[in-house]
Structure formats: structure tokens, C-alpha cells
Design a protein around this motif. Sequence first.
Motif, mmCIF file in Angstrom:
data_model
loop_
_atom_site.group_PDB
_atom_site.id
_atom_site.type_symbol
_atom_site.label_atom_id
_atom_site.label_comp_id
_atom_site.label_asym_id
_atom_site.label_seq_id
_atom_site.Cartn_x
_atom_site.Cartn_y
_atom_site.Cartn_z
ATOM 1 N N LEU A 127 -7.289 2.113 5.964
ATOM 2 C CA LEU A 127 -6.406 2.786 5.014
ATOM 3 C C LEU A 127 -7.215 3.708 4.113
ATOM 4 O O LEU A 127 -8.417 3.513 3.934
ATOM 5 C CB LEU A 127 -5.718 1.751 4.105
ATOM 6 C CG LEU A 127 -4.842 0.686 4.743
ATOM 7 C CD1 LEU A 127 -4.792 -0.535 3.845
ATOM 8 C CD2 LEU A 127 -3.453 1.242 4.946
ATOM 9 N N PRO A 128 -6.575 4.679 3.484
ATOM 10 C CA PRO A 128 -7.268 5.454 2.444
ATOM 11 C C PRO A 128 -7.574 4.567 1.233
ATOM 12 O O PRO A 128 -6.818 3.634 0.919
ATOM 13 C CB PRO A 128 -6.258 6.542 2.072
ATOM 14 C CG PRO A 128 -5.268 6.565 3.191
ATOM 15 C CD PRO A 128 -5.216 5.173 3.735
ATOM 16 N N LEU A 129 -8.651 4.877 0.538
ATOM 17 C CA LEU A 129 -8.996 4.117 -0.661
ATOM 18 C C LEU A 129 -7.871 4.166 -1.693
ATOM 19 O O LEU A 129 -7.637 3.185 -2.407
ATOM 20 C CB LEU A 129 -10.288 4.654 -1.274
ATOM 21 C CG LEU A 129 -11.573 4.362 -0.507
ATOM 22 C CD1 LEU A 129 -12.753 5.036 -1.197
ATOM 23 C CD2 LEU A 129 -11.835 2.870 -0.369
ATOM 24 N N THR A 130 -7.180 5.293 -1.784
ATOM 25 C CA THR A 130 -6.079 5.387 -2.740
ATOM 26 C C THR A 130 -4.998 4.349 -2.451
ATOM 27 O O THR A 130 -4.414 3.779 -3.375
ATOM 28 C CB THR A 130 -5.452 6.791 -2.722
ATOM 29 O OG1 THR A 130 -5.190 7.185 -1.367
ATOM 30 C CG2 THR A 130 -6.368 7.809 -3.373
ATOM 31 N N ALA A 131 -4.740 4.082 -1.192
ATOM 32 C CA ALA A 131 -3.721 3.091 -0.829
ATOM 33 C C ALA A 131 -4.180 1.681 -1.183
ATOM 34 O O ALA A 131 -3.383 0.854 -1.647
ATOM 35 C CB ALA A 131 -3.404 3.191 0.660
ATOM 36 N N MET A 132 -5.457 1.396 -0.960
ATOM 37 C CA MET A 132 -5.995 0.083 -1.333
ATOM 38 C C MET A 132 -5.895 -0.132 -2.841
ATOM 39 O O MET A 132 -5.481 -1.202 -3.308
ATOM 40 C CB MET A 132 -7.451 -0.026 -0.893
ATOM 41 C CG MET A 132 -7.694 0.121 0.585
ATOM 42 S SD MET A 132 -9.472 0.024 0.923
ATOM 43 C CE MET A 132 -9.543 0.698 2.589
ATOM 44 N N THR A 149 0.813 -1.224 0.000
ATOM 45 C CA THR A 149 0.000 0.000 0.000
ATOM 46 C C THR A 149 0.841 1.266 0.000
ATOM 47 O O THR A 149 0.378 2.325 -0.421
ATOM 48 C CB THR A 149 -0.927 0.056 1.225
ATOM 49 O OG1 THR A 149 -0.138 0.138 2.428
ATOM 50 C CG2 THR A 149 -1.847 -1.154 1.283
ATOM 51 N N GLY A 150 2.075 1.172 0.525
ATOM 52 C CA GLY A 150 2.907 2.352 0.655
ATOM 53 C C GLY A 150 2.560 3.225 1.842
ATOM 54 O O GLY A 150 3.086 4.334 1.970
ATOM 55 N N VAL A 151 1.712 2.743 2.737
ATOM 56 C CA VAL A 151 1.312 3.501 3.924
ATOM 57 C C VAL A 151 2.218 3.107 5.091
ATOM 58 O O VAL A 151 2.368 1.915 5.384
ATOM 59 C CB VAL A 151 -0.157 3.238 4.291
ATOM 60 C CG1 VAL A 151 -0.539 3.991 5.562
ATOM 61 C CG2 VAL A 151 -1.066 3.646 3.137
ATOM 62 N N PRO A 152 2.851 4.067 5.770
ATOM 63 C CA PRO A 152 3.697 3.723 6.917
ATOM 64 C C PRO A 152 2.919 2.963 7.984
ATOM 65 O O PRO A 152 1.724 3.200 8.180
ATOM 66 C CB PRO A 152 4.157 5.088 7.441
ATOM 67 C CG PRO A 152 4.035 6.007 6.269
ATOM 68 C CD PRO A 152 2.850 5.510 5.490
ATOM 69 N N ARG A 153 3.607 2.074 8.640
ATOM 70 C CA ARG A 153 2.971 1.229 9.656
ATOM 71 C C ARG A 153 2.200 2.053 10.688
ATOM 72 O O ARG A 153 1.077 1.690 11.061
ATOM 73 C CB ARG A 153 4.043 0.379 10.336
ATOM 74 C CG ARG A 153 3.543 -0.505 11.480
ATOM 75 C CD ARG A 153 4.712 -1.237 12.110
ATOM 76 N NE ARG A 153 5.089 -2.387 11.296
ATOM 77 C CZ ARG A 153 4.901 -3.650 11.679
ATOM 78 N NH1 ARG A 153 4.342 -3.920 12.843
ATOM 79 N NH2 ARG A 153 5.284 -4.641 10.912
ATOM 80 N N GLN A 154 2.784 3.160 11.126
ATOM 81 C CA GLN A 154 2.144 3.945 12.189
ATOM 82 C C GLN A 154 0.874 4.643 11.712
ATOM 83 O O GLN A 154 0.075 5.113 12.529
ATOM 84 C CB GLN A 154 3.118 4.980 12.763
ATOM 85 C CG GLN A 154 3.540 6.081 11.803
ATOM 86 C CD GLN A 154 4.773 5.718 10.985
ATOM 87 O OE1 GLN A 154 5.132 4.548 10.888
ATOM 88 N NE2 GLN A 154 5.428 6.722 10.429
ATOM 89 N N ASP A 155 0.669 4.707 10.407
ATOM 90 C CA ASP A 155 -0.516 5.373 9.867
ATOM 91 C C ASP A 155 -1.633 4.406 9.512
ATOM 92 O O ASP A 155 -2.688 4.829 9.032
ATOM 93 C CB ASP A 155 -0.140 6.185 8.623
ATOM 94 C CG ASP A 155 0.779 7.347 8.959
ATOM 95 O OD1 ASP A 155 0.764 7.803 10.124
ATOM 96 O OD2 ASP A 155 1.514 7.793 8.055
ATOM 97 N N ILE A 156 -1.418 3.129 9.710
ATOM 98 C CA ILE A 156 -2.440 2.123 9.415
ATOM 99 C C ILE A 156 -3.253 1.861 10.679
ATOM 100 O O ILE A 156 -2.702 1.490 11.722
ATOM 101 C CB ILE A 156 -1.802 0.817 8.910
ATOM 102 C CG1 ILE A 156 -1.071 1.064 7.589
ATOM 103 C CG2 ILE A 156 -2.865 -0.270 8.734
ATOM 104 C CD1 ILE A 156 -0.316 -0.147 7.062
ATOM 105 N N GLY A 157 -4.559 2.073 10.595
ATOM 106 C CA GLY A 157 -5.433 1.769 11.725
ATOM 107 C C GLY A 157 -5.686 0.280 11.823
ATOM 108 O O GLY A 157 -5.857 -0.393 10.800
ATOM 109 N N LEU A 158 -5.698 -0.237 13.028
ATOM 110 C CA LEU A 158 -5.932 -1.664 13.240
ATOM 111 C C LEU A 158 -7.253 -1.869 13.966
ATOM 112 O O LEU A 158 -7.620 -1.089 14.846
ATOM 113 C CB LEU A 158 -4.799 -2.286 14.056
ATOM 114 C CG LEU A 158 -3.392 -2.191 13.461
ATOM 115 C CD1 LEU A 158 -2.399 -2.904 14.375
ATOM 116 C CD2 LEU A 158 -3.345 -2.775 12.059
ATOM 117 N N GLY A 159 -7.960 -2.907 13.588
ATOM 118 C CA GLY A 159 -9.201 -3.286 14.247
ATOM 119 C C GLY A 159 -9.315 -4.797 14.258
ATOM 120 O O GLY A 159 -8.396 -5.515 13.839
ATOM 121 N N VAL A 160 -10.443 -5.302 14.728
ATOM 122 C CA VAL A 160 -10.706 -6.737 14.749
ATOM 123 C C VAL A 160 -11.805 -7.016 13.732
ATOM 124 O O VAL A 160 -12.902 -6.446 13.805
ATOM 125 C CB VAL A 160 -11.131 -7.214 16.146
ATOM 126 C CG1 VAL A 160 -11.398 -8.719 16.134
ATOM 127 C CG2 VAL A 160 -10.047 -6.873 17.171
#
Length: 355
Positions: A213-218, A192-203
Motif C-alpha cells: 500500500l502507499p504510506l499515506t494509506a497506512m 486504509t480506503g484503498v480499493p481491493r484491486q489496488d492492494i498488492g498481495l504477497g507472502v
Amino acid sequence: MEVRAEVAAAPGDYLLRPMSMSPLEVEVVRGSVVESVHRVSVAVVHADGRVLAAGHPELTTFWRSAAKPFQALPLVADGAAERFGLDDRELALACASHSSEPVHLELVDGFLAKIGCTERDLACGPHPPLSAAVAAAVARGGVALTPRWSNCSGKHAGMLALARHHGWPLAGYERAGHPVQERILDEIVRWTGVPRQDIGLGVDGCAAVCFALPLTAMARAYARLAGSAEPGARRIRGAMAAHPELVAGSGRPCTALAAALPGRLIAKVGAEGVYGAAFLGAGIGVALKVEDGSGRAAGPALVHVLQQVADRMIPDLAGAGVAGVVSEHAEPPIRNTRGAVTGWLRARGTLRFYD
């Protein structure tokens, strides 16, 4: 509130509804009235990183099951697929949100056997099959659903295979912080090119980690998957393209699109109205989100977006080259309890293309 009238399919009918500010939306039509409207956000990205087209592409949301091809990539990259003799059918299942049809369940059982695991090792819980026909048959037969029936059981088998291959604990493989999830997160960052700290995590609904993630990254990740020469990318996209019946199931959009356009397109649904797709060979990735989470609106939205991209960028699929081959998903009918058609869904609006 501003209201507009549009000419309906039948002469003399007019559809009245509030004016929407969203460039893309899916209308739910009953009789001659638009009963509901679902707004859609979209990003279309090239493998070189260029945003080709968009409609509210800055939206950040959970990738849900549309992330599965990227969660499966470490199986190939790390050598687990080779070690356990996983074939392309099992890799397609690792990317799947399957319909719990007999072929899916049989493959899950075989996959687990190859890696020395059993259904008891699966962390996903059971749920009614995604296929309405299979769900009805299960209800009639009084079948007791178990974790293998989960649409995500192939993904979880893949995660167990990765743990086995590296000698990591099986217990807790689905949780944030486990080596399996850390390895997958590395792959999500890379594609995706998104830094680890900028990725939201959930269950996720299946208990595994999911990613915001932003749709652009997906879309960027799907574009890169479509065009990458890496062995893992070639193997994963090839498995999905060769076995669309395993990626979803009978009568579902992911399967219908890939089967109708063999070797040209892969698509992957996610919960809450998410889709990811890639035009293979063209290096074009697509990500969309129905903003209110409507799953029924996501299929028509995807077909509508893919056709616009094809019209602009893929000449041999222009016209009705996408929508025409999956017309049942472009404008799916709405039926009442007696099976009579009472309305339909249809996508509207135009992507903003960047030259």
C-alpha cells in the motif's frame, strides 16, 4: 558528486558524505565519519483524511507486521474475542511482533487452548527470537525452536480463532483466498480506503498474506484507528496501549514508546524498516519506511518523526517530550564485539508540513 561537511558532536571533527536528496535519513556514524546513510519515506495523516506532513509519502511498500492491529480487528468485530473469552492481553499479543520472552510463550499457549487449537495448527515457522538476550539464552540452552516461538504466533492464533468462530477450515487459513484472509482483506480496505484491486498481495515471512500500500494509506488507517469510536477499534488500541510489553518486548521501541507515553501513543514495527504509529486522542497516524529495508535505522527514524509531529501539533509533548523519554532509541549506540561504543545512529532531516 557533491559532498558536504557537517560539524560533528566533537569540536574540530567534520563528517564527510555524499549529499542526499532525501528530506529524511538516518546516519550511521563511526568515529567522526558518517559511514552509511539510510533514506526514509514518511506520511503523517489525520483521521479526517488530511495529509499533515510528509517526506516521499507516495512510496508503495509492504505493510508487513505493522498491519497486525488491522488483521486483529475482526476478532472483536465478528464476536470471536467475546465467544472465546479473549482478554486484552491476548488481543495485544494478536497485534504483536513479540520477543519470545516467557510471558509471550505462555500467552500463546493459553490463547491456543482457549480456541481449542494446539501449536500444530500454527502455520508460522520458527525463527530466532527478536530479543538478542532471549536468542542468546536459547542458543546456550540448545532449545529446539517451534512455531510458538515465532514473533507472529499471536497473530496466527488470532487467525485460527477467527476460523474457529466462523466454522471455516483451519487448514490453509494463512493463504490468499481462504475466508480468514478474505475477511482480513475487507478490513484492510475499510481502514486504509484503498480499493481491493489496488492492494498488492504477497507472502509474509510468517507465511500469511501481506499487503502492499502507499504510506499515506497506512498512516490513514492508523489515524482512523486512533480516533474511531467503533468498539473494535477502542478494544484493539486499548489493548496495545495497556500492554506494551506484549506488543514487542523488553528494550524494543514499540514497547518503550507506548510505556513511556501511556494512553498517548501506540507503535507497531514491520519487517524491512517499516513502522506504523498513532497519537491516541489526537487522531494522527504515522507510517514510515526505511527505503533500503534497514531495521536498525527504523527506530531512530520513528522517534525523530514522532518528535517533529509532537513539536508541531501536540504542545505538551513538544521539546523532548517523545525523544527524551526514549533516548536509547533516538540515537542508539553501535558496539563492537567487546561491548565498547564505536559509533551511533542518528536521524536527520525535516518533515514537510502542510498548513
